[in-house]
Write a protein that holds these residues in place. Sequence first.
Motif, PDB file in Angstrom:
ATOM      1  N   GLU A   1      21.277   4.416   4.057  1.00  0.00           N
ATOM      2  CA  GLU A   1      20.293   5.409   4.423  1.00  0.00           C
ATOM      3  C   GLU A   1      19.263   4.865   5.436  1.00  0.00           C
ATOM      4  OE1 GLU A   1      20.344   8.490   3.526  1.00  0.00           O
ATOM      5  OE2 GLU A   1      21.967   8.370   2.056  1.00  0.00           O
ATOM      6  N   TRP A   2      19.501   3.620   5.898  1.00  0.00           N
ATOM      7  CA  TRP A   2      18.503   3.026   6.794  1.00  0.00           C
ATOM      8  C   TRP A   2      18.330   3.846   8.061  1.00  0.00           C
ATOM      9  CZ3 TRP A   2      14.369   0.376   7.111  1.00  0.00           C
ATOM     10  CH2 TRP A   2      13.913  -0.125   8.339  1.00  0.00           C
TER      11      TRP A   2
ATOM     12  N   ARG B   1      17.695  -0.720  -3.073  1.00  0.00           N
ATOM     13  CA  ARG B   1      17.939  -1.795  -2.109  1.00  0.00           C
ATOM     14  C   ARG B   1      19.182  -1.539  -1.265  1.00  0.00           C
ATOM     15  NH1 ARG B   1      21.038  -6.090  -1.717  1.00  0.00           N
ATOM     16  NH2 ARG B   1      21.923  -5.746  -3.786  1.00  0.00           N
ATOM     17  N   GLU B   2      20.267  -1.161  -1.946  1.00  0.00           N
ATOM     18  CA  GLU B   2      21.511  -0.961  -1.209  1.00  0.00           C
ATOM     19  C   GLU B   2      21.428   0.219  -0.253  1.00  0.00           C
ATOM     20  OE1 GLU B   2      24.736  -0.646  -3.883  1.00  0.00           O
ATOM     21  OE2 GLU B   2      24.464  -2.659  -4.753  1.00  0.00           O
ATOM     22  N   ARG B   3      20.691   1.242  -0.620  1.00  0.00           N
ATOM     23  CA  ARG B   3      20.640   2.449   0.209  1.00  0.00           C
ATOM     24  C   ARG B   3      19.676   2.318   1.384  1.00  0.00           C
ATOM     25  NH1 ARG B   3      20.578   7.945  -3.172  1.00  0.00           N
ATOM     26  NH2 ARG B   3      21.016   8.658  -1.049  1.00  0.00           N
ATOM     27  N   TYR B   4      18.602   1.549   1.200  1.00  0.00           N
ATOM     28  CA  TYR B   4      17.560   1.533   2.222  1.00  0.00           C
ATOM     29  C   TYR B   4      17.289   0.142   2.801  1.00  0.00           C
ATOM     30  CZ  TYR B   4      16.696   6.183   0.334  1.00  0.00           C
ATOM     31  OH  TYR B   4      16.839   7.482  -0.088  1.00  0.00           O
ATOM     32  N   GLU B   5      18.154  -0.797   2.527  1.00  0.00           N
ATOM     33  CA  GLU B   5      17.934  -2.141   3.049  1.00  0.00           C
ATOM     34  C   GLU B   5      17.920  -2.119   4.577  1.00  0.00           C
ATOM     35  OE1 GLU B   5      19.447  -6.717   2.281  1.00  0.00           O
ATOM     36  OE2 GLU B   5      20.523  -5.029   1.391  1.00  0.00           O
ATOM     37  N   MET B   6      16.983  -2.856   5.128  1.00  0.00           N
ATOM     38  CA  MET B   6      16.785  -2.837   6.581  1.00  0.00           C
ATOM     39  C   MET B   6      18.072  -3.133   7.341  1.00  0.00           C
ATOM     40  SD  MET B   6      14.011  -5.011   8.864  1.00  0.00           S
ATOM     41  CE  MET B   6      12.636  -4.272   8.027  1.00  0.00           C
TER      42      MET B   6
ATOM     43  N   LEU C   1      14.792   8.036  -2.284  1.00  0.00           N
ATOM     44  CA  LEU C   1      13.503   8.482  -1.781  1.00  0.00           C
ATOM     45  C   LEU C   1      13.582   9.984  -1.529  1.00  0.00           C
ATOM     46  CD1 LEU C   1      12.770   5.582   0.733  1.00  0.00           C
ATOM     47  CD2 LEU C   1      11.935   5.839  -1.609  1.00  0.00           C
ATOM     48  N   PRO C   2      12.457  10.657  -1.318  1.00  0.00           N
ATOM     49  CA  PRO C   2      12.503  12.106  -1.058  1.00  0.00           C
ATOM     50  C   PRO C   2      13.388  12.430   0.141  1.00  0.00           C
ATOM     51  CG  PRO C   2      10.251  11.403  -1.484  1.00  0.00           C
ATOM     52  CD  PRO C   2      11.061  10.155  -1.378  1.00  0.00           C
ATOM     53  N   ASN C   3      14.121  13.523   0.057  1.00  0.00           N
ATOM     54  CA  ASN C   3      14.996  13.910   1.158  1.00  0.00           C
ATOM     55  C   ASN C   3      14.229  14.154   2.446  1.00  0.00           C
ATOM     56  OD1 ASN C   3      17.276  13.811  -0.468  1.00  0.00           O
ATOM     57  ND2 ASN C   3      17.045  15.950  -1.129  1.00  0.00           N
ATOM     58  N   GLU C   4      12.966  14.520   2.301  1.00  0.00           N
ATOM     59  CA  GLU C   4      12.155  14.847   3.482  1.00  0.00           C
ATOM     60  C   GLU C   4      11.507  13.631   4.112  1.00  0.00           C
ATOM     61  OE1 GLU C   4      11.960  16.237   0.583  1.00  0.00           O
ATOM     62  OE2 GLU C   4      12.325  18.386   0.768  1.00  0.00           O
ATOM     63  N   ILE C   5      11.870  12.422   3.687  1.00  0.00           N
ATOM     64  CA  ILE C   5      11.156  11.242   4.161  1.00  0.00           C
ATOM     65  C   ILE C   5      11.223  11.092   5.675  1.00  0.00           C
ATOM     66  CG2 ILE C   5      13.104   9.643   3.883  1.00  0.00           C
ATOM     67  CD1 ILE C   5      10.964   7.584   2.921  1.00  0.00           C
ATOM     68  N   GLN C   6      12.289  11.556   6.303  1.00  0.00           N
ATOM     69  CA  GLN C   6      12.401  11.439   7.757  1.00  0.00           C
ATOM     70  C   GLN C   6      11.385  12.316   8.475  1.00  0.00           C
ATOM     71  OE1 GLN C   6      16.436  12.042   8.960  1.00  0.00           O
ATOM     72  NE2 GLN C   6      17.175  10.195   7.938  1.00  0.00           N
ATOM     73  N   SER C   7      10.838  13.285   7.770  1.00  0.00           N
ATOM     74  CA  SER C   7       9.831  14.157   8.388  1.00  0.00           C
ATOM     75  C   SER C   7       8.405  13.685   8.118  1.00  0.00           C
ATOM     76  CB  SER C   7      10.002  15.593   7.872  1.00  0.00           C
ATOM     77  OG  SER C   7       9.708  15.661   6.480  1.00  0.00           O
ATOM     78  N   PHE C   8       8.284  12.516   7.443  1.00  0.00           N
ATOM     79  CA  PHE C   8       6.947  11.970   7.188  1.00  0.00           C
ATOM     80  C   PHE C   8       6.444  11.324   8.472  1.00  0.00           C
ATOM     81  CE2 PHE C   8       7.864  11.231   2.359  1.00  0.00           C
ATOM     82  CZ  PHE C   8       7.976  12.601   2.199  1.00  0.00           C
ATOM     83  N   LYS C   9       5.938  12.136   9.373  1.00  0.00           N
ATOM     84  CA  LYS C   9       5.613  11.658  10.719  1.00  0.00           C
ATOM     85  C   LYS C   9       4.462  10.667  10.745  1.00  0.00           C
ATOM     86  CE  LYS C   9       2.628  15.645  11.852  1.00  0.00           C
ATOM     87  NZ  LYS C   9       2.552  16.155  10.497  1.00  0.00           N
TER      88      LYS C   9
END
Length: 347
Positions: free
Chosen positions: A346-347, A336-341, A314-322
Amino acid sequence: MFREVDECSKISKQAYLRVLHMAGIGIMTFPESFCKLKHLKYLYLVNTSIDVLPGSIMYLQNLEYLNLSNSCIKVLPKSIMYLRNMQMLRLGNCYPLRKLPKRLKYMRNLHCLDINGVSLKHFPVGIKELTSLRTLPKFPVGKENGAKIGELGDLNLLEGEFRLEQLENVGSLGEAKSAKLQCKRNLLDLHLTWTYNLSLKKLAIFNYMGMSISPGWLVNLKKLVEIKFYNCNRFEHIPTLGRLPNLKVINLSYMNSFKCFVDDDTNMLGDTTNMFLSVEELHIKNCQRLVSLPSSLPKLKVLELYNCDALVSLPNEIQSFKDLKKLAISYCEQLRERYEMKIGTEW
């Protein structure tokens, strides 16, 4: 040429004339006497000042080819419908011509109807009967009058370049599908055009077979709020999409070749920092070659990804998507492996 034909007439040989070629701006009229050439097959009236044909042209029953290109013709006679053997009717660059005969549908042997450079408002109802047509450069969709887009349904021999115009007159998805563009397998170049309209707010494009959409046209849709592309299998990117200032919803589905969001003057990965400034929802489904998303989506509220196997991050800036309220990722194996809940890296 006039002298030659007159001599033929005088010695009663006109019945055997097969080809009549008249050219030049000095030719103002088409003599009715020529309509007695009953064996005539090819009639060339190119670059003439002829603005009307006599109704008696109907007597040229063996005529197969009529070329009026670059002439001053203003109207075609109703009687032209009786030329049932006509195969090629060339009207290219006949600028004064504004409409075609209402009973054009009876010329069922037409293979070529060249109307390049002709400003038609619409086609006469019944063009669906011309199922032998192979060359038809464009089709302006009628609204209250004229042929609707559904009349293209059975014209499956069309080939080469084809331009659909006035698509704002298509009333529904069902009406659009009735054109059966997927059955026209001999088309090489397909253009979809809408009348220039800055007030357009929603746009949906289905089953488009071209490789791109004109960026000059798309970027002018300044008030566009929502856009949807479905089954446009040859698109690798959509130029200038991120520069639409009021665009809030993007929906991409079954885009088998789509790789990235990219602008005309950016690199392949697409520097999208100053783009997509108003986008709130991004829905992407079954885009299996997609490799990157816009890097900046400052107002994004919904991000939905489904079956995008080539997407690795996903975009590197996703954490700033307020404003992000919904993130849905399904059947995206590399994500799936990187962002799985709870358990993804990266969760």
